[in-house]
Design a protein around this motif. Structure first.
Motif, PDB file in Angstrom:
ATOM      1  N   ILE A  39       0.819  -1.218   0.000  1.00 31.85           N
ATOM      2  CA  ILE A  39       0.000   0.000   0.000  1.00 31.85           C
ATOM      3  C   ILE A  39       0.851   1.266   0.000  1.00 31.85           C
ATOM      4  CG2 ILE A  39      -1.942  -1.162   1.091  1.00 31.85           C
ATOM      5  CD1 ILE A  39      -1.355   0.594   3.566  1.00 31.85           C
ATOM      6  N   SER A  40       2.135   1.127   0.367  1.00 31.44           N
ATOM      7  CA  SER A  40       3.049   2.273   0.330  1.00 31.44           C
ATOM      8  C   SER A  40       3.692   2.438  -1.035  1.00 31.44           C
ATOM      9  CB  SER A  40       4.170   2.089   1.355  1.00 31.44           C
ATOM     10  OG  SER A  40       3.668   1.976   2.643  1.00 31.44           O
ATOM     11  N   ILE A  72      -7.158 -17.790  18.948  1.00 35.97           N
ATOM     12  CA  ILE A  72      -8.177 -16.826  18.563  1.00 35.97           C
ATOM     13  C   ILE A  72      -7.772 -15.488  19.169  1.00 35.97           C
ATOM     14  CG2 ILE A  72     -10.599 -16.158  18.732  1.00 35.97           C
ATOM     15  CD1 ILE A  72     -11.245 -19.150  18.994  1.00 35.97           C
ATOM     16  N   GLY A  73      -7.586 -14.501  18.328  1.00 36.33           N
ATOM     17  CA  GLY A  73      -7.213 -13.188  18.836  1.00 36.33           C
ATOM     18  C   GLY A  73      -6.663 -12.300  17.758  1.00 36.33           C
ATOM     19  N   ARG A  74      -6.185 -11.143  18.200  1.00 38.03           N
ATOM     20  CA  ARG A  74      -5.592 -10.185  17.261  1.00 38.03           C
ATOM     21  C   ARG A  74      -4.566  -9.342  17.991  1.00 38.03           C
ATOM     22  NH1 ARG A  74     -10.517  -5.913  16.391  1.00 38.03           N
ATOM     23  NH2 ARG A  74     -10.536  -5.222  18.540  1.00 38.03           N
ATOM     24  N   VAL A  75      -3.661  -8.790  17.202  1.00 39.93           N
ATOM     25  CA  VAL A  75      -2.612  -7.912  17.703  1.00 39.93           C
ATOM     26  C   VAL A  75      -2.610  -6.679  16.814  1.00 39.93           C
ATOM     27  CG1 VAL A  75      -0.121  -7.647  18.004  1.00 39.93           C
ATOM     28  CG2 VAL A  75      -1.203  -9.829  18.536  1.00 39.93           C
ATOM     29  N   SER A  76      -2.511  -5.508  17.424  1.00 43.65           N
ATOM     30  CA  SER A  76      -2.414  -4.285  16.626  1.00 43.65           C
ATOM     31  C   SER A  76      -1.185  -3.504  17.063  1.00 43.65           C
ATOM     32  CB  SER A  76      -3.681  -3.438  16.758  1.00 43.65           C
ATOM     33  OG  SER A  76      -3.896  -3.050  18.085  1.00 43.65           O
ATOM     34  N   PHE A  77      -0.580  -2.820  16.110  1.00 39.81           N
ATOM     35  CA  PHE A  77       0.618  -2.033  16.358  1.00 39.81           C
ATOM     36  C   PHE A  77       0.823  -1.068  15.207  1.00 39.81           C
ATOM     37  CE2 PHE A  77       1.696  -5.999  14.292  1.00 39.81           C
ATOM     38  CZ  PHE A  77       2.531  -5.625  13.257  1.00 39.81           C
ATOM     39  N   ARG A  78       1.691  -0.120  15.406  1.00 40.75           N
ATOM     40  CA  ARG A  78       2.079   0.814  14.348  1.00 40.75           C
ATOM     41  C   ARG A  78       3.328   0.274  13.665  1.00 40.75           C
ATOM     42  NH1 ARG A  78      -1.465   4.623  13.011  1.00 40.75           N
ATOM     43  NH2 ARG A  78      -2.621   5.344  14.800  1.00 40.75           N
ATOM     44  N   PHE A  79       3.341   0.356  12.344  1.00 41.12           N
ATOM     45  CA  PHE A  79       4.517  -0.007  11.559  1.00 41.12           C
ATOM     46  C   PHE A  79       4.698   1.093  10.535  1.00 41.12           C
ATOM     47  CE2 PHE A  79       6.351  -2.873   8.057  1.00 41.12           C
ATOM     48  CZ  PHE A  79       7.642  -2.601   8.431  1.00 41.12           C
ATOM     49  N   HIS A  82       1.714   3.389   9.673  1.00 45.15           N
ATOM     50  CA  HIS A  82       0.472   2.665   9.445  1.00 45.15           C
ATOM     51  C   HIS A  82       0.023   1.943  10.710  1.00 45.15           C
ATOM     52  CE1 HIS A  82       1.053   3.223   5.114  1.00 45.15           C
ATOM     53  NE2 HIS A  82       2.326   2.963   5.366  1.00 45.15           N
ATOM     54  N   LEU A  83      -1.280   1.877  10.911  1.00 41.96           N
ATOM     55  CA  LEU A  83      -1.839   1.017  11.941  1.00 41.96           C
ATOM     56  C   LEU A  83      -2.028  -0.348  11.302  1.00 41.96           C
ATOM     57  CD1 LEU A  83      -3.132   0.373  14.677  1.00 41.96           C
ATOM     58  CD2 LEU A  83      -5.309   1.167  13.717  1.00 41.96           C
ATOM     59  N   VAL A  84      -1.490  -1.381  11.940  1.00 46.96           N
ATOM     60  CA  VAL A  84      -1.569  -2.748  11.425  1.00 46.96           C
ATOM     61  C   VAL A  84      -2.310  -3.594  12.449  1.00 46.96           C
ATOM     62  CG1 VAL A  84      -0.248  -4.782  10.732  1.00 46.96           C
ATOM     63  CG2 VAL A  84       0.611  -2.498  10.181  1.00 46.96           C
ATOM     64  N   VAL A  85      -3.280  -4.369  11.977  1.00 45.38           N
ATOM     65  CA  VAL A  85      -4.014  -5.302  12.833  1.00 45.38           C
ATOM     66  C   VAL A  85      -3.876  -6.683  12.210  1.00 45.38           C
ATOM     67  CG1 VAL A  85      -6.248  -5.921  13.839  1.00 45.38           C
ATOM     68  CG2 VAL A  85      -5.681  -3.498  13.458  1.00 45.38           C
ATOM     69  N   VAL A  86      -3.323  -7.623  12.974  1.00 48.55           N
ATOM     70  CA  VAL A  86      -3.168  -9.002  12.522  1.00 48.55           C
ATOM     71  C   VAL A  86      -4.125  -9.844  13.347  1.00 48.55           C
ATOM     72  CG1 VAL A  86      -1.572 -10.942  12.243  1.00 48.55           C
ATOM     73  CG2 VAL A  86      -0.724  -8.589  12.055  1.00 48.55           C
ATOM     74  N   TYR A  95      -4.051   0.320   7.860  1.00 48.04           N
ATOM     75  CA  TYR A  95      -4.670   1.648   7.719  1.00 48.04           C
ATOM     76  C   TYR A  95      -3.554   2.645   7.441  1.00 48.04           C
ATOM     77  CZ  TYR A  95      -8.574  -0.684   9.963  1.00 48.04           C
ATOM     78  OH  TYR A  95      -9.577  -1.551  10.276  1.00 48.04           O
ATOM     79  N   PRO A  96      -3.622   3.344   6.314  1.00 48.69           N
ATOM     80  CA  PRO A  96      -2.580   4.314   5.994  1.00 48.69           C
ATOM     81  C   PRO A  96      -2.606   5.488   6.964  1.00 48.69           C
ATOM     82  CG  PRO A  96      -4.223   4.202   4.225  1.00 48.69           C
ATOM     83  CD  PRO A  96      -4.646   3.259   5.293  1.00 48.69           C
ATOM     84  N   PRO A  97      -1.482   6.229   7.007  1.00 48.67           N
ATOM     85  CA  PRO A  97      -1.423   7.387   7.928  1.00 48.67           C
ATOM     86  C   PRO A  97      -2.456   8.442   7.568  1.00 48.67           C
ATOM     87  CG  PRO A  97       0.580   7.232   6.577  1.00 48.67           C
ATOM     88  CD  PRO A  97      -0.284   6.074   6.237  1.00 48.67           C
TER      89      PRO A  97
END
Length: 97
Positions: A39-40, A72-79, A82-86, A95-97
């Motif tokens: 996406i970048s 079962i779950g998810r992890v979110s962080f900034r990379f 971008h906000l990244v949710v796995v 999600y782009p900046p």
């Protein structure tokens, strides 16, 4: 990894959300790098090292697939910016900046 962009009016909650699927061919850490690069519009090697944002080995270990004990779950962080949710369903939201 499959990129399935969602836009408002096409079934997604946000016009800025990009949805990718990861599978057993590549661990989540690699899929995150590929998704953000996609996406970048950049080569994955041009991105900051993922370990500056999240521990790639820990991310992969969290989502290691085991039929006997499914996760079962998810992890979110900034990379980068971008906000990244796995999530454990094999999906990455970026999600782009």
């Amino acid at each position: 990894m499959k990129d399935t962009d969602y836009h408002a009016g096409r079934g997604g909650p946000s016009s800025d959300e990009h949805r990718f699927e990861w599978d057993e061919d590549a661990p989540p850490s690699v899929a995150v790098i590929e998704a953000v690069a996609s996406i970048s519009d950049r080569d994955p090697i041009e991105l900051d090292p993922l370990h500056g944002y999240v521990d790639p080995d820990a991310l992969d270990a969290i989502f290691e697939r085991d039929d006997a004990n499914p996760v079962i779950g998810r992890v979110s962080f900034r990379f980068e910016e971008h906000l990244v949710v796995v999530n454990s369903a094999g999906e990455i939201l970026v999600y782009p900046p």
